[in-house]
Design an enzyme around this catalytic site. Sequence first.
Site, PDB file in Angstrom:
ATOM      1  N   ALA A  66       0.868  -1.184   0.000  1.00  0.00           N
ATOM      2  CA  ALA A  66       0.000   0.000   0.000  1.00  0.00           C
ATOM      3  C   ALA A  66       0.902   1.230   0.000  1.00  0.00           C
ATOM      4  O   ALA A  66       2.044   1.184   0.468  1.00  0.00           O
ATOM      5  CB  ALA A  66      -0.896  -0.021   1.233  1.00  0.00           C
ATOM      6  N   GLY A 110       0.744  -5.022   1.001  1.00  0.00           N
ATOM      7  CA  GLY A 110      -0.444  -5.121   0.154  1.00  0.00           C
ATOM      8  C   GLY A 110      -0.160  -5.779  -1.190  1.00  0.00           C
ATOM      9  O   GLY A 110      -1.067  -6.350  -1.804  1.00  0.00           O
ATOM     10  N   GLU A 113      -0.411  -9.359  -0.476  1.00  0.00           N
ATOM     11  CA  GLU A 113      -1.828  -9.650  -0.224  1.00  0.00           C
ATOM     12  C   GLU A 113      -2.637  -9.653  -1.521  1.00  0.00           C
ATOM     13  O   GLU A 113      -3.522 -10.494  -1.714  1.00  0.00           O
ATOM     14  CB  GLU A 113      -2.383  -8.622   0.768  1.00  0.00           C
ATOM     15  CG  GLU A 113      -1.759  -8.788   2.159  1.00  0.00           C
ATOM     16  CD  GLU A 113      -2.034  -7.620   3.084  1.00  0.00           C
ATOM     17  OE1 GLU A 113      -1.734  -6.464   2.690  1.00  0.00           O
ATOM     18  OE2 GLU A 113      -2.542  -7.844   4.187  1.00  0.00           O
ATOM     19  N   GLU A 133       4.774  -4.993   7.257  1.00  0.00           N
ATOM     20  CA  GLU A 133       4.028  -3.911   7.916  1.00  0.00           C
ATOM     21  C   GLU A 133       4.491  -3.672   9.350  1.00  0.00           C
ATOM     22  O   GLU A 133       4.407  -2.556   9.863  1.00  0.00           O
ATOM     23  CB  GLU A 133       2.518  -4.222   7.906  1.00  0.00           C
ATOM     24  CG  GLU A 133       1.870  -4.144   6.535  1.00  0.00           C
ATOM     25  CD  GLU A 133       1.905  -5.443   5.752  1.00  0.00           C
ATOM     26  OE1 GLU A 133       2.707  -6.350   6.090  1.00  0.00           O
ATOM     27  OE2 GLU A 133       1.131  -5.546   4.783  1.00  0.00           O
TER      28      GLU A 133
HETATM   29  N1  CAA Z   1       4.633   3.170  -0.694  1.00  0.00           N
HETATM   30  C1  CAA Z   1       5.070   4.336  -1.247  1.00  0.00           C
HETATM   31  N2  CAA Z   1       6.214   4.451  -1.909  1.00  0.00           N
HETATM   32  C2  CAA Z   1       7.002   3.356  -2.009  1.00  0.00           C
HETATM   33  C3  CAA Z   1       6.635   2.129  -1.456  1.00  0.00           C
HETATM   34  C4  CAA Z   1       5.387   2.050  -0.773  1.00  0.00           C
HETATM   35  N3  CAA Z   1       4.917   0.923  -0.247  1.00  0.00           N
HETATM   36  N4  CAA Z   1       7.612   1.233  -1.708  1.00  0.00           N
HETATM   37  C5  CAA Z   1       8.548   1.882  -2.414  1.00  0.00           C
HETATM   38  N5  CAA Z   1       8.190   3.161  -2.588  1.00  0.00           N
HETATM   39  C6  CAA Z   1       8.938   4.215  -3.283  1.00  0.00           C
HETATM   40  C7  CAA Z   1      10.125   4.682  -2.452  1.00  0.00           C
HETATM   41  O1  CAA Z   1       9.708   5.625  -1.499  1.00  0.00           O
HETATM   42  C8  CAA Z   1      11.009   5.266  -3.521  1.00  0.00           C
HETATM   43  O2  CAA Z   1      10.520   6.552  -3.853  1.00  0.00           O
HETATM   44  P1  CAA Z   1      11.576   7.774  -4.106  1.00  0.00           P
HETATM   45  O3  CAA Z   1      12.385   7.331  -5.297  1.00  0.00           O
HETATM   46  O4  CAA Z   1      10.689   8.925  -4.367  1.00  0.00           O
HETATM   47  O5  CAA Z   1      12.405   7.872  -2.859  1.00  0.00           O
HETATM   48  C9  CAA Z   1      10.760   4.361  -4.723  1.00  0.00           C
HETATM   49  O6  CAA Z   1       9.518   3.697  -4.467  1.00  0.00           O
HETATM   50  C10 CAA Z   1      11.831   3.299  -4.886  1.00  0.00           C
HETATM   51  O7  CAA Z   1      11.981   2.628  -3.647  1.00  0.00           O
HETATM   52  P2  CAA Z   1      13.407   2.409  -2.912  1.00  0.00           P
HETATM   53  O8  CAA Z   1      14.333   3.524  -3.241  1.00  0.00           O
HETATM   54  O9  CAA Z   1      13.132   2.163  -1.469  1.00  0.00           O
HETATM   55  O10 CAA Z   1      13.897   1.093  -3.672  1.00  0.00           O
HETATM   56  P3  CAA Z   1      14.844  -0.052  -3.099  1.00  0.00           P
HETATM   57  O11 CAA Z   1      15.127  -0.940  -4.264  1.00  0.00           O
HETATM   58  O12 CAA Z   1      15.987   0.516  -2.339  1.00  0.00           O
HETATM   59  O13 CAA Z   1      13.939  -0.861  -2.023  1.00  0.00           O
HETATM   60  C11 CAA Z   1      11.937  -1.952  -1.233  1.00  0.00           C
HETATM   61  C12 CAA Z   1      12.819  -1.560  -2.463  1.00  0.00           C
HETATM   62  C13 CAA Z   1      12.657  -2.965  -0.373  1.00  0.00           C
HETATM   63  C14 CAA Z   1      10.662  -2.578  -1.824  1.00  0.00           C
HETATM   64  C15 CAA Z   1      11.610  -0.687  -0.424  1.00  0.00           C
HETATM   65  O14 CAA Z   1      11.108   0.314  -1.298  1.00  0.00           O
HETATM   66  C16 CAA Z   1      10.570  -0.911   0.651  1.00  0.00           C
HETATM   67  O15 CAA Z   1      10.882  -1.457   1.700  1.00  0.00           O
HETATM   68  N6  CAA Z   1       9.314  -0.446   0.407  1.00  0.00           N
HETATM   69  C17 CAA Z   1       8.254  -0.500   1.389  1.00  0.00           C
HETATM   70  C18 CAA Z   1       7.688  -1.895   1.515  1.00  0.00           C
HETATM   71  C19 CAA Z   1       6.599  -1.917   2.575  1.00  0.00           C
HETATM   72  O16 CAA Z   1       6.802  -1.576   3.727  1.00  0.00           O
HETATM   73  N7  CAA Z   1       5.385  -2.351   2.161  1.00  0.00           N
HETATM   74  C20 CAA Z   1       4.261  -2.446   3.048  1.00  0.00           C
HETATM   75  C21 CAA Z   1       3.409  -1.213   2.949  1.00  0.00           C
HETATM   76  S1  CAA Z   1       2.121  -1.184   4.149  1.00  0.00           S
HETATM   77  C22 CAA Z   1       0.879  -2.150   3.506  1.00  0.00           C
HETATM   78  O17 CAA Z   1       0.978  -2.684   2.439  1.00  0.00           O
HETATM   79  C23 CAA Z   1      -0.370  -2.269   4.346  1.00  0.00           C
HETATM   80  C24 CAA Z   1      -1.309  -3.335   3.907  1.00  0.00           C
HETATM   81  O18 CAA Z   1      -1.277  -4.437   4.403  1.00  0.00           O
HETATM   82  C25 CAA Z   1      -2.326  -3.059   2.908  1.00  0.00           C
END
Ligand code: CAA
Length: 259
Positions: A66, A110, A113, A133
């Site tokens: 998400a 998400g 999921e 999460e």
């Molecule tokens: N939401 C918003 N933006 C996101 C995102 C997310 N879930 N995941 C990645 N992005 C964005 C980053 O902020 C980044 O944006 P900028 O270039 O503007 O800084 C861009 O995508 C690229 O990401 P990274 O620079 O972090 O790329 P990476 O290769 O170094 O890492 C990753 C990749 C491991 C997937 C890392 O991006 C990450 O950990 N993302 C978050 C994953 C996460 O926590 N997901 C769970 C979300 S909560 C949820 O989903 C609730 C639910 O159950 C419904």
Amino acid sequence: MSYAMIEVRTEAEKVGIITLNRPKQLNALNDQLMNELGAALQAFDADERIGCIIVTGSEKAFAAGADISAMAKYSFADVYKGDFISRNWETIRSIRKPVIAAVSGFALGGGCELAMMCDFIIAADNAKFGQPEIKLGVIPGAGGTQRLPRAVGKAKAMDMALTGRMMDAEEAERAGLVSRVVPLGKLQDEALGAALTISDFSRVAVMAAKESVNRAFESGLSDGVMFERRLFHALFATEDQKEGMDAFLNKRKAVFTHR
Ligand code: CAA
């Protein structure tokens, strides 16, 4: 209909393909994307020509979860009153045709999921699944704590939800989360091949099979078996059952009319 955050196309006039398309955000799932995905799924479900749907992402990310930037400032009242998640993530559950997730790269939160809401997952060898999460101070909110244990058992589901670690494609296949793992370059062909195979079968039988397998997760064994038995009986009322069995007996390929 035109979409901004997904791409939609058909193959061989029988498979619908939806590609999540927010590459800069690794396909982070926001309201607009989920609304578009829901609309595209419903359009393919209603399209008589389409027998199977594929949901896929980019090589780097199926979906990284998400959209955290959209969620970060939400209050309890915002998410509760606004019915966050339920309001537009559940459409996929109402789709009656098979939906295959073709996953490469990250399928996190998400994204994992969403993949699990599809009927089965075909993964590329670079796929990574996780429910991180907990690292954000929350828990999975789109069924992760419910579908993951059903797919991989309690031990691994707890491990994933409590540590937030990722599972690679090989571990995901061993654990039963994905049905097949293929080299990255073969992912789209593999998913399309499966979707074309499904599309050529009796549509009624395919929908009944999906409904019956899903019932296994919603009922006890006796009720589930009875449900399956009634659907099995009902399929003897279709032209496709006559065609399928006649084709076998006459050693020819069945041509289903989907009636
Ligand atoms: N939401 C918003 N933006 C996101 C995102 C997310 N879930 N995941 C990645 N992005 C964005 C980053 O902020 C980044 O944006 P900028 O270039 O503007 O800084 C861009 O995508 C690229 O990401 P990274 O620079 O972090 O790329 P990476 O290769 O170094 O890492 C990753 C990749 C491991 C997937 C890392 O991006 C990450 O950990 N993302 C978050 C994953 C996460 O926590 N997901 C769970 C979300 S909560 C949820 O989903 C609730 C639910 O159950 C419904």
